[in-house]
Design an enzyme around this catalytic site. Structure first.
Site, PDB file in Angstrom:
ATOM      1  N   VAL A 102       0.865  -1.436  -0.051  1.00 31.85           N
ATOM      2  CA  VAL A 102       0.230   0.158   0.160  1.00 31.85           C
ATOM      3  C   VAL A 102       0.930   1.027   0.192  1.00 31.85           C
ATOM      4  O   VAL A 102       1.820   1.446   0.634  1.00 31.85           O
ATOM      5  CB  VAL A 102      -1.272   0.039   1.009  1.00 31.85           C
ATOM      6  N   CYS A 103       0.485   2.096  -0.996  1.00 33.09           N
ATOM      7  CA  CYS A 103       1.096   3.488  -0.829  1.00 33.09           C
ATOM      8  C   CYS A 103       2.827   3.543  -1.179  1.00 33.09           C
ATOM      9  O   CYS A 103       2.921   2.942  -2.574  1.00 33.09           O
ATOM     10  CB  CYS A 103       1.130   3.955   0.524  1.00 33.09           C
ATOM     11  N   THR A 104       3.188   4.374   0.000  1.00 32.27           N
ATOM     12  CA  THR A 104       4.417   4.016  -1.176  1.00 32.27           C
ATOM     13  C   THR A 104       5.521   2.936  -0.449  1.00 32.27           C
ATOM     14  O   THR A 104       6.746   2.905  -1.374  1.00 32.27           O
ATOM     15  CB  THR A 104       5.551   5.041  -0.833  1.00 32.27           C
TER      16      THR A 104
END
Length: 199
Positions: A102-104
């Site tokens: 998720v995300c970076t």
């Protein structure tokens, strides 16, 4: 299914907890056999980007023994992708069936070589950073390419958890968990490689 949640100093906890909340219902409802998980990190405790400390029992475990690895995001991913020891540890999951971020956290999957030849997404603020690691950066909330799942920014963690649940079970289970979480935003039944594009 044995899950490794990969945590690190200054991570964004909602990236982790949203997914964890949705997926943990697989065990609570007993809809999938032998679901278990470990919190894994490079230290015995980590402090997130808001100051909350989490104790970790599994420090640098061999990730090859898991069925799924999950990596959240946070500002430190930008440096961790160049940390040879940390990336080498992630690479021990090369034969793990499911790889999720998720995300970076996608930057760490990418640095480990797990996004080569694949489509992926990340936090919209980091699209440019993800370009070198994958075939295509898709501006979407959730992207699935084979058994690699990537989610967008922060709250996308909840949707990605429900999406994985639906992928492993069925629409009815996903909808039941969604209702129990009182989360009306997930769009069950729209499984595809590229899911929930940003408008």
């Amino acid at each position: 299914m044995k899950i490794a949640y990969i945590l690190f100093e200054k991570m964004t906890t909602l990236d982790f907890v949203g997914f964890y909340e949705a997926v943990s219902w697989l065990r609570i409802l007993n809809v999938k056999e032998d679901v278990s998980w470990d919190l894994c990190a490079n230290h015995e405790e980590i402090t997130d980007d808001r100051g909350m400390t989490i104790k970790v029992k599994h420090v640098y475990p061999d990730l090859s023994k898991y069925d799924l690895i999950f990596i959240p995001g946070g500002m430190p991913t930008r440096e961790l992708r160049y940390d040879a020891e940390f990336v080498s540890w992630i690479q021990s999951a090369r034969n793990v069936e499911y790889k999720v971020s998720v995300c970076t956290g996608a930057l760490l999957l990418g640095a480990a070589g797990f996004l080569t030849g694949k489509m992926a997404t990340t936090n919209p603020s980091a699209y440019e950073l993800l370009i070198p690691y994958c075939t295509e950066v898709v501006k979407a909330r959730i992207v699935r390419d084979g058994n690699t799942f990537t989610g967008g920014g922060v709250s996308a963690s909840i949707d990605l958890g429900l999406y994985l649940v639906e992928s492993l079970t069925n629409i009815d289970v996903a909808k039941k968990i969604q209702k129990m979480m009182d989360y009306p935003y997930y769009q069950a039944g729209k499984l595809s490689n590229i899911f929930m594009p940003y408008e």
